[in-house]
Design an enzyme around this catalytic site. Sequence first.
Site: not given
Length: 289
Positions: A80, A117
């Site tokens: 990520k 997220d």
Amino acid sequence: MTESDAIDATVLSGRAMLAGVVGWPVSHSRSPRLHGFWLRHHRIDGAYLPLPVRPDSLAAALRALPLLGFKGANVTVPHKEAALAIVDRASAAARRIGALNTIVVGADGTLEGQNTDGFGFRENLRAHQPDWTPTAGPAVLLGAGGAARAIAVALLEEGVSEIRLVNRTADRAERLAREINGPFQIHRWADRGAALAEAGLLVNTTTLGMTGQPPLDLDLAALPTDAVVNDIVYAPLETPLLAAARARGNPVVDGVGMLLHQARPGFAAWYGVEPEVTPALRAFVLRDL
Ligand code: ATR
């Protein structure tokens, strides 16, 4: 439904839209099941694939997405942060968090990074505790990893005026506060019980309480009973933290919804349909845990 109708519903054409999840390893990812549910539900001519990519091949693999005709991809552990340095552009949230989880391939073949997220966290909180407001009191975040960074940015965007960071490794909490820059207060891990006083929201972003991990040892006595408690751990779904909070009357939010909601923006961008988080989707993903 005839046999050939059933086959038509599951077989791709030459125009099928492609996306997937890039990770290493990627075999534990629930994303193929989650996106696969929506693809079948909407009868979309498309596929969502697990894409195992070693860290030393990440740049080559992401650069190959437009060459292979992919609409985009999700990016998961351990890529990520590294992926953020590879994409051509990144959303403000992804840059502030320092990581991305979603890539959209543009019409010109460029890669745009997003981090959904925080969106997933916020939508899940809103869906299950619509009465929570950012003015309810300080938010307490346990943990300072990638999930904590995304949630901290989401809470700042919501307008929370105080975020108490409580992490075992104080350096990591200090780095989060420095890099994200907001109204953070750092509390020692040993003082985690006292940090709950007057809080309006408590979020566990650590791995404590997850199946196979140590329990989260936290005394809730100082937490107001109207504070919302959210555990982002979803295996088990009802963590000991949520059970203890529920028993003393706190409103609670479980963690699987954040996983489901964070997937929505990517699906909409790649396949052109706004998907919904429904009880049927939730049950389908939970059956796999
Ligand atoms: P993610 O990116 O999913 O947030 P992570 O970066 O591995 O995951 O972060 C895990 C979090 O759980 C960290 O805040 C970690 O604390 P440290 O920064 O001190 O490592 C926390 N954590 C994991 N095991 C822990 C334990 N036994 N006690 C306290 N905190 C723990």
